[in-house]
Design a protein around this motif. Sequence first.
Motif, mmCIF file in Angstrom:
data_model
loop_
_atom_site.group_PDB
_atom_site.id
_atom_site.type_symbol
_atom_site.label_atom_id
_atom_site.label_comp_id
_atom_site.label_asym_id
_atom_site.label_seq_id
_atom_site.Cartn_x
_atom_site.Cartn_y
_atom_site.Cartn_z
ATOM 1 N N SER A 124 1.244 -1.236 -0.052
ATOM 2 C CA SER A 124 -0.253 -0.318 -0.097
ATOM 3 C C SER A 124 0.856 1.065 -0.339
ATOM 4 C CB SER A 124 -0.446 -0.021 0.859
ATOM 5 O OG SER A 124 -1.293 -1.141 1.061
ATOM 6 N N ILE A 125 2.240 1.555 -0.200
ATOM 7 C CA ILE A 125 2.707 2.831 0.239
ATOM 8 C C ILE A 125 3.125 2.686 -1.353
ATOM 9 C CG2 ILE A 125 5.030 3.353 0.695
ATOM 10 C CD1 ILE A 125 3.741 2.637 2.993
ATOM 11 N N PRO A 126 3.448 2.390 -2.132
ATOM 12 C CA PRO A 126 3.756 2.556 -2.959
ATOM 13 C C PRO A 126 2.353 3.273 -3.852
ATOM 14 C CG PRO A 126 5.191 0.777 -3.230
ATOM 15 C CD PRO A 126 4.199 0.836 -1.902
ATOM 16 N N TYR A 127 1.378 2.362 -3.572
ATOM 17 C CA TYR A 127 -0.191 3.319 -3.833
ATOM 18 C C TYR A 127 -0.461 4.482 -2.826
ATOM 19 C CZ TYR A 127 -5.049 2.363 -3.284
ATOM 20 O OH TYR A 127 -6.732 3.286 -3.657
ATOM 21 N N VAL A 128 -0.097 5.152 -1.920
ATOM 22 C CA VAL A 128 -0.429 5.653 -1.500
ATOM 23 C C VAL A 128 0.112 7.190 -1.780
ATOM 24 C CG1 VAL A 128 -1.792 5.169 0.798
ATOM 25 C CG2 VAL A 128 1.211 5.510 1.029
ATOM 26 N N VAL A 129 1.704 6.961 -2.066
ATOM 27 C CA VAL A 129 2.170 7.686 -2.596
ATOM 28 C C VAL A 129 1.502 8.479 -4.222
ATOM 29 C CG1 VAL A 129 4.081 8.879 -3.993
ATOM 30 C CG2 VAL A 129 4.856 6.769 -1.725
ATOM 31 N N ASP A 130 1.652 6.858 -5.051
ATOM 32 C CA ASP A 130 0.640 7.347 -6.064
ATOM 33 C C ASP A 130 -0.596 8.644 -6.270
ATOM 34 O OD1 ASP A 130 1.317 7.649 -8.793
ATOM 35 O OD2 ASP A 130 0.813 4.907 -8.772
ATOM 36 N N THR A 131 -1.095 7.575 -5.277
ATOM 37 C CA THR A 131 -2.659 8.683 -4.819
ATOM 38 C C THR A 131 -2.143 9.845 -4.502
ATOM 39 O OG1 THR A 131 -3.286 6.982 -3.836
ATOM 40 C CG2 THR A 131 -4.737 8.703 -3.441
ATOM 41 N N ALA A 132 -0.994 10.337 -4.067
ATOM 42 C CA ALA A 132 -1.132 11.932 -3.519
ATOM 43 C C ALA A 132 -0.767 12.723 -5.164
ATOM 44 C CB ALA A 132 0.587 11.862 -2.055
ATOM 45 N N ASN A 133 0.004 11.441 -5.206
ATOM 46 C CA ASN A 133 0.803 12.604 -6.587
ATOM 47 C C ASN A 133 -0.647 12.469 -7.841
ATOM 48 O OD1 ASN A 133 3.379 12.137 -6.320
ATOM 49 N ND2 ASN A 133 3.331 10.277 -7.427
ATOM 50 N N SER A 134 -1.521 11.719 -7.960
ATOM 51 C CA SER A 134 -3.047 11.118 -8.438
ATOM 52 C C SER A 134 -3.488 13.211 -8.144
ATOM 53 C CB SER A 134 -3.149 11.072 -8.346
ATOM 54 O OG SER A 134 -2.700 9.611 -9.157
ATOM 55 N N VAL A 135 -3.123 13.815 -6.836
ATOM 56 C CA VAL A 135 -4.158 14.634 -5.940
ATOM 57 C C VAL A 135 -3.123 16.233 -7.116
ATOM 58 C CG1 VAL A 135 -4.882 16.290 -4.464
ATOM 59 C CG2 VAL A 135 -4.838 13.752 -3.975
ATOM 60 N N VAL A 136 -2.178 15.373 -7.197
ATOM 61 C CA VAL A 136 -1.627 16.905 -7.524
ATOM 62 C C VAL A 136 -1.497 17.448 -9.040
ATOM 63 C CG1 VAL A 136 0.872 18.287 -8.380
ATOM 64 C CG2 VAL A 136 0.853 16.920 -5.570
ATOM 65 N N VAL A 137 -1.829 15.756 -9.898
ATOM 66 C CA VAL A 137 -2.252 15.907 -11.396
ATOM 67 C C VAL A 137 -3.513 16.290 -11.287
ATOM 68 C CG1 VAL A 137 -2.022 14.204 -12.959
ATOM 69 C CG2 VAL A 137 -0.065 14.197 -12.054
ATOM 70 N N GLY A 138 -4.326 15.916 -9.883
ATOM 71 C CA GLY A 138 -5.592 16.012 -10.819
ATOM 72 C C GLY A 138 -6.082 17.449 -10.161
ATOM 73 N N LEU A 139 -5.120 18.367 -9.558
ATOM 74 C CA LEU A 139 -5.834 19.999 -9.468
ATOM 75 C C LEU A 139 -5.411 20.885 -10.220
ATOM 76 C CD1 LEU A 139 -4.269 20.146 -5.197
ATOM 77 C CD2 LEU A 139 -6.774 20.805 -6.834
ATOM 78 N N GLY A 140 -4.130 19.946 -11.023
ATOM 79 C CA GLY A 140 -3.395 21.023 -12.339
ATOM 80 C C GLY A 140 -4.711 21.296 -12.869
ATOM 81 N N TRP A 141 -5.317 19.951 -13.167
ATOM 82 C CA TRP A 141 -6.374 19.604 -14.404
ATOM 83 C C TRP A 141 -7.272 20.838 -14.052
ATOM 84 C CZ3 TRP A 141 -6.185 18.483 -19.780
ATOM 85 C CH2 TRP A 141 -5.146 17.438 -20.001
ATOM 86 N N ALA A 142 -7.672 20.515 -12.548
ATOM 87 C CA ALA A 142 -8.997 20.986 -11.930
ATOM 88 C C ALA A 142 -9.061 22.572 -12.550
ATOM 89 C CB ALA A 142 -9.120 20.554 -10.928
ATOM 90 N N LEU A 143 -7.404 23.138 -11.981
ATOM 91 C CA LEU A 143 -7.490 24.675 -12.462
ATOM 92 C C LEU A 143 -7.581 25.106 -13.203
ATOM 93 C CD1 LEU A 143 -5.642 24.652 -9.020
ATOM 94 C CD2 LEU A 143 -8.258 25.334 -8.713
ATOM 95 N N ASN A 144 -6.153 24.886 -14.029
ATOM 96 C CA ASN A 144 -6.005 24.709 -14.761
ATOM 97 C C ASN A 144 -6.807 24.587 -16.782
ATOM 98 O OD1 ASN A 144 -3.987 26.659 -14.328
ATOM 99 N ND2 ASN A 144 -2.647 24.990 -14.417
ATOM 100 N N GLY A 145 -7.044 23.240 -16.836
ATOM 101 C CA GLY A 145 -8.306 22.379 -17.690
ATOM 102 C C GLY A 145 -7.076 22.231 -19.183
ATOM 103 N N ASN A 146 -5.773 22.173 -18.379
ATOM 104 C CA ASN A 146 -4.892 21.559 -19.312
ATOM 105 C C ASN A 146 -3.780 20.963 -18.019
ATOM 106 O OD1 ASN A 146 -2.837 23.386 -18.273
ATOM 107 N ND2 ASN A 146 -4.332 24.553 -19.931
ATOM 108 N N ASN A 147 -3.017 20.182 -19.022
ATOM 109 C CA ASN A 147 -1.696 20.115 -18.777
ATOM 110 C C ASN A 147 -0.318 20.816 -18.112
ATOM 111 O OD1 ASN A 147 -0.872 19.673 -20.759
ATOM 112 N ND2 ASN A 147 0.243 18.076 -21.125
ATOM 113 N N LYS A 148 -0.525 22.130 -18.340
ATOM 114 C CA LYS A 148 0.886 22.694 -17.907
ATOM 115 C C LYS A 148 1.337 22.677 -16.266
ATOM 116 C CE LYS A 148 -0.106 25.836 -21.934
ATOM 117 N NZ LYS A 148 -1.335 27.508 -21.832
ATOM 118 N N PHE A 149 0.432 22.399 -15.520
ATOM 119 C CA PHE A 149 1.039 22.374 -14.722
ATOM 120 C C PHE A 149 2.248 21.701 -14.312
ATOM 121 C CE2 PHE A 149 0.078 20.947 -9.834
ATOM 122 C CZ PHE A 149 0.719 22.216 -9.374
ATOM 123 N N GLN A 150 1.712 20.347 -14.883
ATOM 124 C CA GLN A 150 2.897 19.102 -15.060
ATOM 125 C C GLN A 150 3.793 19.856 -15.949
ATOM 126 O OE1 GLN A 150 -1.040 18.870 -14.642
ATOM 127 N NE2 GLN A 150 -0.944 17.182 -15.087
#
Length: 564
Positions: A124-150
């Motif tokens: 579950s350790i890599p799983y929760v790290v991946d989850t935290a990464n995906s929260v950061v990625v998802g915020l970029g899309w939710a706020l900007n509407g594109n992948n420029k944040f990443q």
Amino acid sequence: MCYAKRVDFTFTYWLAELWRRELETGELGEKHSKYFISWPVLALMSFVTVIGFDDLIYNFKNQGMGVITSWVLMLFLYVIPYSLMVGQLGSIFSKEGGGLSSWIRGTNGEFLGYFTAWTYWAASIPYVVDTANSVVVGLGWALNGNNKFQETMSNSHFAFWTLLVFVFFVVIQSRFKHSLELLSSLGGIAMFGMTVLFVMMALGSLAVGGKIATQPFNLGAIIPKFDLKYLTTLGLLIYAVNGCELIAPFVTKMKHPQREFPKSMIMLVVMTAFLTIFGSFSLGIFFNAHHLPYDLKMNGSYYAFQALGRQYHVGNLFMYLFAWTEVIYLAALLAVLLDAMTRMLISDTGEKFMPRFLRRTNHAGLPINGYLLTCLLSGFILFLGVFLPNMNDIFNWLLNLNGIISPGVTCWIFYAFMRVRKNSAVYPAAYVFIKNDRLAWWIGLWALTVTAVATVFGIAPQDVPAFSKLWWHELLINLIAIGVLIGLGMLLPLITKREKRDGEAFSRSQWIGMTVIVLTTLIAMLYIGGSQFSGKGFLLTGVAAVSLSLLFRCTRKKTKKSRN
């Protein structure tokens, strides 16, 4: 982040706990004992724990349209026997709650039961790290509407934001735990609904003038190339379809499990087959499977809903709905998992194998040192990925690490089943998968072999040129990550024994010494990772070896004194 296989983890876990309480304490009352779970309900419960949208994206990137054939083979040669074996194990060990560690403990003894619990937690350790990464990625899309944040974020900034997400949710989970559990369950169901929505609307787009982007689209396009690279992708396929063990406790709550449970699993396979086959075909409508975007695993879900919006002339509407649903769900799920996985490990292993300092709780009853261990190991996994070239490589590496460790843990299921069928008279069950013990044992061996092969070949890096410098670098950190996560589980019982013998695991000076060594090692590795000279992998290995030897000497010092 491959969250989809546990898309309604907390909801299923709640129900499992409810039935466990009824079995152990009668908490639900006698009037409820006459109620049973019907086989269609059990099939639906298991369906939402098995497959989801990101599972389709990840495996589509690995195999293209050829993944359709892989899904068919996997479902009928692997998922059916796997789910039916889980049903028998859950029936045998129903009084223990049907957990994986209880199956191993009941067939192989206390230590192996503890080690299974540890490996399940370590997975579950890599799983929760991946989850935290995906929260950061998802915020970029939710706020900007594109992948420029990443695209504009450096690796160090990515690591910083991910660690910030960790700290934030470790703090708030104790205050809003029950609300977050409800939010993650509702969000999980919503995410699964959006997966079905995408498949239906993508297929419907062909009827309103849409065209298939994958060209040429013929029989050869859906036949995968069975080579070494294919073997390295099996781990993510297995990771996508496992999770049936979560519904094991409910087998005994069926009126006629011997007859009804197979119906549930057949219904599960039919629904999963529809979603995976037509879902992969739907992705082929919007993406050319012969020329896929390099960042499809990280951003493919958002690209897909963007394409769906363009097809129906609603702009980014579907993408924004998906992005905010994912961010809210993943944020709540991360907080719940950080708490649940720590509590489950500590409560399941008890005093015999887990050191006292990890079991210690604060005034609110929270295992604060257990949280600290979870965060430290999560930070260690994230730290290993900082040295990769860019954010997309980090995301892909973490995802593929899940495809190594999680299937490795699934091997315990088949091992427990083989032990049960080798001496079936000792393990009576309300539901039995195949009455012939010898045939059942060989099917268990088949599933164990497939899973073990997928685990071993999964260690080879994906998404990078074979045998390049980056390939060797990822292979090295794969081995380091696996060695640390699994090796620590072997060390903790030894530390516990030392704690019982000497009264404490380590003295204050030893704790200070170990902290200094670890921090110095991290700083040295960061410096090496940021430098431009070649041979980084060998130098990093040398630094790690020196640090381990110093740690070993530091921890042995007290033992020598105590013997004198």
